[in-house]
Scaffold this motif. Structure first.
Motif, mmCIF file in Angstrom:
data_model
loop_
_atom_site.group_PDB
_atom_site.id
_atom_site.type_symbol
_atom_site.label_atom_id
_atom_site.label_comp_id
_atom_site.label_asym_id
_atom_site.label_seq_id
_atom_site.Cartn_x
_atom_site.Cartn_y
_atom_site.Cartn_z
ATOM 1 N N PHE A 145 30.254 -27.957 41.716
ATOM 2 C CA PHE A 145 28.996 -28.622 42.050
ATOM 3 C C PHE A 145 28.212 -28.884 40.765
ATOM 4 N N VAL A 186 25.338 -21.739 47.512
ATOM 5 C CA VAL A 186 26.537 -22.507 47.844
ATOM 6 C C VAL A 186 27.138 -21.889 49.108
ATOM 7 N N ILE A 244 25.402 -27.449 49.008
ATOM 8 C CA ILE A 244 24.649 -26.915 47.866
ATOM 9 C C ILE A 244 23.168 -27.170 48.140
ATOM 10 N N SER A 261 27.530 -31.735 45.456
ATOM 11 C CA SER A 261 28.792 -30.994 45.521
ATOM 12 C C SER A 261 29.940 -31.887 45.091
#
Length: 460
Positions: free
Chosen positions: A203, A187, A166, A159
């Motif tokens: 990300f 996410v 993530i 991330s």
């Protein structure tokens, strides 16, 4: 097969491969020598044909060969496997068919094995690259194996900030040659956003192919993505609540200004003279009858006939006669028609300078009386000046400064009576034209007047 990899037909042809196996790299050339000897007594011509799964990308050069008796030459068997998933990695058997052109000779087929070396080529894509939502974002990573061997890739994510996590649904993904496989990526923000400006979370998804034996690992595929976290309470909710509140206020004002007076007026009009007469006549008549009976009884009970009792019946009859006549006179009177709710409005525009401008909102018809109970004056542009509202004969009802209000309403417990032929007028004297927000500047002042009340007929 002979020890040296030679094949032959009796007294005519001997063929041998230098090696029984060879390794071919996709996208490159690999050659394997093939020796051909004419063991016969005549000149012979030979042609070469490759058999097996590798025939599409294997050739023999030269394609034909002529040999004198007892002579030998070498031809090259060349392997050119393409660099794509259509040729899988691994060992494949093959054969080279050497066919003499003479009718009496038989073909010879030496056999061998070719090993296609594996190669790795991976592409990946993030679908979609950007997502948005309230609680979480959902993405998919598509991994395409363009190599010639099954592949197991490692999936990781990182991330750009610490405000979101993530994760992949699986840490690894196996992909067959020439195919694509998908893995889900999620996410999840660390905190919920109840209201305010959306927050953007960035990300990276990393797809790492395995390293071939004895080689350095290939560079991983890095995919950039983003997730926009939306507020749980949408932006339009406060405006909707304010609008609902204003609408409730308008409906409440409409009820108290228009409908409630009409209901009260209808209730008053329901009490007609007939109802009053019927309510008052019953007790009076019964009282008259009682008085008459009492008077008669007194006269009969007198023992001595004297002239004094004579006025007694007369006194008892007169009170009973009066109530019986008055209610009957009231009952014959015709009631007035019920009042009807009525409203009117007018808009007046006036420029700066040049005097005032007037507009008539209502002219009372003949035989009617208007009972004014509600007034609403609007100044939507925010103009500056004076507005005067007059009733019958030019009598002033209201005088207002425009700069002090945008909307001003008035409600009268005791109605203002405007007789037949009377007018309710609004006069505007503009000193400065206002400017609405996010709108073109107007050229003149603009005011509106709304009246509410009941119209009562004066004819019976």
């Amino acid at each position: 097969m002979e020890a040296a990899g030679s094949y032959g037909a009796p007294m005519s042809l001997t063929v041998s491969l230098d090696a029984s196996s060879v390794t071919a790299v996709p996208g490159e050339e690999t050659s394997l020598p093939l020796q051909v000897r004419n063991s016969g007594t005549t000149v012979e011509e030979y042609r070469f044909e490759v058999a097996g799964a590798c025939a599409a990308w294997t050739t023999v050069e030269p394609a034909t060969l002529s040999l004198y008796p007892g002579s030998a030459e070498t031809v090259q068997v060349t392997f050119r496997p393409p660099r794509d998933p259509s040729v899988p990695a691994g060992e494949t058997p093959f054969g080279v068919r050497v066919v003499p052109t003479s009718d009496h000779a038989e073909p010879v087929v030496p056999e061998g094995r070719v090993t296609v070396a594996p190669f790795t080529e991976v592409t990946a894509e993030l679908v979609p690259r950007g997502s948005h939502g309230v609680l979480r974002g959902a993405h998919k990573v598509a991994v395409d194996n363009r190599g010639n061997a099954p592949l197991t890739v490692a999936l990781t994510a990182r991330s750009g900030t610490e405000r979101a996590g993530i994760t992949f649904t699986r840490p690894e993904l196996r992909v067959e040659p020439g195919r694509a496989a998908f893995a889900e990526l999620r996410v999840k923000p660390a905190k919920r956003l109840w209201r305010g400006t959306p927050v953007l979370h960035t990300f990276q998804a990393v797809v790492a192919p395995p390293a071939p034996e004895g080689e350095e690992p290939p560079a991983p595929v890095v995919l950039d993505g983003s997730y926009q976290q939306e507020a749980i309470l949408p932006r339009w909710l406060p405006r909707a609540l304010i609008l609902a509140f204003v609408l409730a206020l308008i409906l409440t004002g409409f009820w108290y200004g228009m409908l409630r007076p009409a209901v009260k007026s209808a209730a008053r009009e329901a009490i007609t003279p007939e109802v009053i007469a019927s309510a008052t006549s019953g007790p009076d008549q019964s009282g008259g009858q009682t008085g008459g009976q009492t008077g008669g009884g007194s006269g009969g009970a007198s023992a001595t006939p004297t002239p004094a009792p004579t006025p007694t019946p007369t006194a008892s009859v007169k009170p009973s006669a009066k109530p019986s006549v008055k209610p009957s006179a009231k009952a014959t009177a015709k009631p007035l028609p019920p009042a009807e709710p009525s409203s009117a409005q007018v808009q007046v525009r006036d420029g700066v300078g040049g005097g005032s401008r007037s507009g008539t909102a209502l002219t009372v018809p003949a035989g009617k009386t208007f009972r004014l109970t509600d007034i609403l004056v609007q100044n939507p542009q925010g103009d500056a000046g004076t507005v005067v509202i007059t009733g019958d004969g030019g009598s002033r009802i209201l005088t207002l400064a425009l700069e002090n209000f945008r909307d001003s309403d008035y409600h009268f417990v005791t109605p203002i009576l405007v007789p037949a032929g009377g007018q309710v007028t609004m006069t505007v004297d503009c000193r400065k034209v206002g400017r609405p927000v996010n709108a073109p500047a107007p050229s003149r002042c603009a005011q509106s007047l709304f009246l509410g009340g009941t119209m009562q007929s004066t004819k019976s």
